[in-house]
Design an enzyme around this catalytic site. Structure first.
Site, PDB file in Angstrom:
ATOM      1  N   LYS A   1      43.112  24.051  30.328  1.00  0.00           N
ATOM      2  CA  LYS A   1      42.829  22.649  30.240  1.00  0.00           C
ATOM      3  C   LYS A   1      44.116  22.121  31.033  1.00  0.00           C
ATOM      4  O   LYS A   1      43.947  21.292  31.777  1.00  0.00           O
ATOM      5  CB  LYS A   1      43.041  22.234  28.854  1.00  0.00           C
ATOM      6  CG  LYS A   1      42.946  20.914  28.230  1.00  0.00           C
ATOM      7  CD  LYS A   1      43.737  20.521  27.458  1.00  0.00           C
ATOM      8  CE  LYS A   1      44.737  19.429  27.485  1.00  0.00           C
ATOM      9  NZ  LYS A   1      45.489  18.963  26.365  1.00  0.00           N
TER      10      LYS A   1
ATOM     11  N   THR B   1      48.951  14.881  25.909  1.00  0.00           N
ATOM     12  CA  THR B   1      48.616  15.619  27.309  1.00  0.00           C
ATOM     13  C   THR B   1      47.387  15.172  27.867  1.00  0.00           C
ATOM     14  O   THR B   1      46.708  16.123  27.560  1.00  0.00           O
ATOM     15  CB  THR B   1      49.208  16.848  27.590  1.00  0.00           C
ATOM     16  OG1 THR B   1      50.651  17.067  26.979  1.00  0.00           O
ATOM     17  CG2 THR B   1      49.331  17.439  28.896  1.00  0.00           C
TER      18      THR B   1
ATOM     19  N   LYS C   1      54.501  14.468  33.027  1.00  0.00           N
ATOM     20  CA  LYS C   1      54.269  15.554  32.255  1.00  0.00           C
ATOM     21  C   LYS C   1      53.323  16.760  32.942  1.00  0.00           C
ATOM     22  O   LYS C   1      53.850  17.695  32.666  1.00  0.00           O
ATOM     23  CB  LYS C   1      53.447  15.098  30.941  1.00  0.00           C
ATOM     24  CG  LYS C   1      52.845  15.929  29.954  1.00  0.00           C
ATOM     25  CD  LYS C   1      54.031  17.011  29.167  1.00  0.00           C
ATOM     26  CE  LYS C   1      53.212  17.784  28.347  1.00  0.00           C
ATOM     27  NZ  LYS C   1      54.084  19.070  28.028  1.00  0.00           N
TER      28      LYS C   1
END
Lengths: 291, 291, 291, 291
Positions: free
Chosen positions: D239, D94, D170
């Protein structure tokens, strides 16, 4: 002039005194009558009911919020009915533009005239006849109010015929003040957690680009953190910020910084700080990050 | 003093000129070498590489953002290696506290010294040697830099031994400026949609509580809406607001007003306004509500 | 049971019909009397005034907002006075917790009983007697209302003795719905500007973790962008989000995501979209970034 | 197939095992070599350097963030150089869309091919070969990766030729999850301070409109308040939310709900909760209002 005066709070009482001093004939009413009676020795009449204060040429209201005026003018039919034809309701409180519009229409229907004239200045400015008055309403009516204005402050701005304009002006000013408190709070939290002295920062900024009373005054207040000194409470601050948001909604304008301030004031309420100075919202900002 | 100077942009070029004027011996490097060559007639040496500017006692960097320093000091090993032992890297750009910390540690390891000294002031202040310098780093190193500082501005603040503190100070100042633009934008939108002249409002506020250059200057800029006049672009404004948010994250401090400003600057980017003055964020606020 | 019913809007009318069908004896009142008269053939009595609908054991109110109840119960003294002692005011509208508390106290003083029972479900669920009812108030009073509840929906939750709890429950549910619309709007804007088909994204998400009617239904509604199909208008959506914020204020809880939704709905108002479906707030999100 | 695999964390390790099980010949590298050695008995080669894992037809990376890929592909020149001509870098982490774009361009220049294929699913889904894979890149390259995909999950979506599209997809999914946590946190705080049981609310909502795993799962997690159970940490959540904001910035789309989540996660960091489950952001929301 023959003047009625409703609302003798921290602002209203010194304003009424200045009007008496200037030679106007006052009939006063206050929810707590003891306060009204303080003005009797100075020559004021004390009315037993709000309607009793409506006999003169001008009725001044200086109350805490919209709901008091709602109750006076829409809840108690005799108040509106007691105003002589052509009398002026001079509304000096900080209320919503929507309430001003509602009152303005109701007065027009009843044969009286509505003038909106909120003020900038704290109780000491009211006592010293140093208020800045922002007036809106029919020009001839504003002219009739000038002897009142000159007894209360050195300067009156007029912002047009539409009464609510004066309220938007006042509310926008309060918004700027609130935003300064919030932004100093955020900056100080960042500085403190980064090991920088916020005093030095404040001194530096107000020595240059930010050399304005609002930064100097609120900056010092925030850094002092004296919970005893309360110029304007969290509760009233929240009321004012809600006025900003409601004025924004009326005009279809989002006010995102006002949202931020509101949320911090609500957190201050959650901490039980409703009666502290509204600059305490910066203590919420600090506490949320462990300061 | 023998000084290297890297970064001759709108700020760096006039700063370098003032250092030459003050008698320092400069070796300069700039990505676009044509700019560097402008300084040759005045007596500067032009280095062919950044490492070539690292021979003196002090290396000044005045670059656009963190990434340039990352590339110089971590991407090209010979730059750090070219600094003589005990030399000072005087970092005057507006960069993140985290980058300052990273550089400080790397210099300590390499035997050189890192001093952080960002400045307040636009290009005209740089040209007039009127910058306000905020320095942090080892006290002895700061003392060694004083002849540099005195050639660039009348005043240098020191905020401790920890270099990143100076960056937090600078960034917090920029945050306050950004917040003023945002809040004036919100207030003006509310006033305009409510039929109140924002000019009168600005004049009134800056005649009292808000009598500061930042309100007068940005207020006028916003009301002019002159898209040709660009003091500081949307793109750079966004970079600065991101520095605020990143400094907040490093210190674990949310900065919700900075979020609001960031989002409006991003909307300005979406409109293709990246090269307009950053006060254009207020035009986004206005456009979003049909003004 | 002998039941009064005030408020025959999109929800109230089918609810009243179901009560008649279940054998209750209804006296109805509606601001626009033509709607009330529709129920006469089915056997309802039509009252000439709200007070005229107060003769039964239970008075149901299904009105648009707090202000209607304010006017009915605090503006017109005869309504409260017309309720027989021990009668129940069953308040099924989506109103603020604060209004429920105010009404509850006023009824206690007047000798009647207040039960709060807002509902989940749109007009078609009301017509099909498929409402989910959330009730709060004295347990014995709720028991007396059960024949009413069973005629309106298959399920009634009870959430305690404090009437305002039911309103907070209902408002919190609406908040979650609003948040889904907002977040889909933000995600779709990001996807579209990044060249990704939001349909595929929606299909994928609702095929897994997000396999819920609220994502499927609103997702499809947003992607259709059919301005003609209006299930719940921007104007009513704004009313509901303001209830969330006001409930938050009463409980001293900031609701920052509700602020975001409110601001987008206000922008929708500024665009003149007050009568479009409230999912149009996602079109504001899109338009603000040039989509 | 001959496959290199870099990054054997909580996700990477079970993925690598499934690839070996499916008959692929793996050369693995991990920063901590002990983890890599665990795969030797199963038949994997352990490379001494990242470049050593680049000899096959496909190099899979499953690392923690952008910076690891930056270092691998831009900090260490031999990694890119070690890829055979026409080899595929299959990037399954990711990461930001911007990083994907940067890598894609660099590979094109170097004669290799970049395919982006982030996955939905936690470590248990990785172990069970139940990942949902979202792939973007040149169609022929994606086809070459299918034997890999089929060993990792039952389903692979393709979202076009532009690799960054898969990352936006995503990230948008993660944004929706984060928004659910935030909004449940706000709703639960409101309910609890209003005296309503959030369990009953959650049960009711997930019994109808909100009948989705994400509400059931995170709702239960929040109400349990078990600080020991950590599926995904605050630090990693932060994050991810920063990836949302950075993707928004790249596409010029503000994501105001992501701002709200980010600020609460930062507050969680300030409380020292970086290693708790990211649903702890709801405990920040609660603590801020005295719960």
């Amino acid at each position: 002039m023959k003047v009625g005066f409703v609302g003798l709070g921290a602002m209203g009482l010194p304003m009424a005194k200045n009007l008496i001093k200037a030679g106007h004939s006052l009939t006063v009413w206050n929810r707590t009558s003891a306060v009204a009676q303080q003005l009797e020795p100075a020559g004021a009449q004390v009315a037993a009911t709000p309607a009793g204060a409506c006999q003169g040429e001008i009725l001044i209201t200086m109350v805490s919020d919209d709901s008091v005026l709602e109750e006076l003018f829409f809840g108690e039919p005799q108040v509106m009915a007691s105003l002589p034809p052509g009398a002026i309701h001079l509304s000096m409180s900080t209320i919503s533009p929507a309430e001003s519009t509602r009152l303005s229409k109701a007065h027009a229907k009843a044969g009286s005239i509505y003038v909106s004239a909120p003020v900038f200045g704290r109780p000491d400015a009211a006592a010293g006849a140093k208020l800045l008055i922002v007036a809106a309403g029919p020009a001839t009516a504003i002219d009739r109010c000038r002897p009142i204005f000159s007894a209360l402050g050195p300067k009156t701005l007029t912002v047009g015929e539409n009464p609510s304009a004066a309220n938007v002006f006042k509310i926008s000013g309060n918004f700027l003040i609130a935003s300064v408190i919030e932004c100093l709070g955020e900056a100080f939290a960042l500085l403190r957690k980064s090991g920088v002295d916020p005093r030095l920062f404040l001194e530096t900024m107000t020595g240059g680009l930010f050399a304005a009373p609002v930064y100097k005054g609120y900056g010092a207040l925030i850094l002092e953190e004296n919970p005893e000194s309360v110029g304007f409470s969290v509760r009233l601050g929240l009321k004012d910020v809600k006025l900003v948001l409601s004025a924004g909604e009326t005009a279809s304008v989002p006010m995102p910084v006002a949202n931020v301030v509101r949320d911090h004031l609500i957190e201050a309420m959650a901490r039980g700080w409703q009666d502290r100075d509204w600059s305490s919202l910066t203590r919420v900002v600090a506490a949320d990050v462990g300061l």
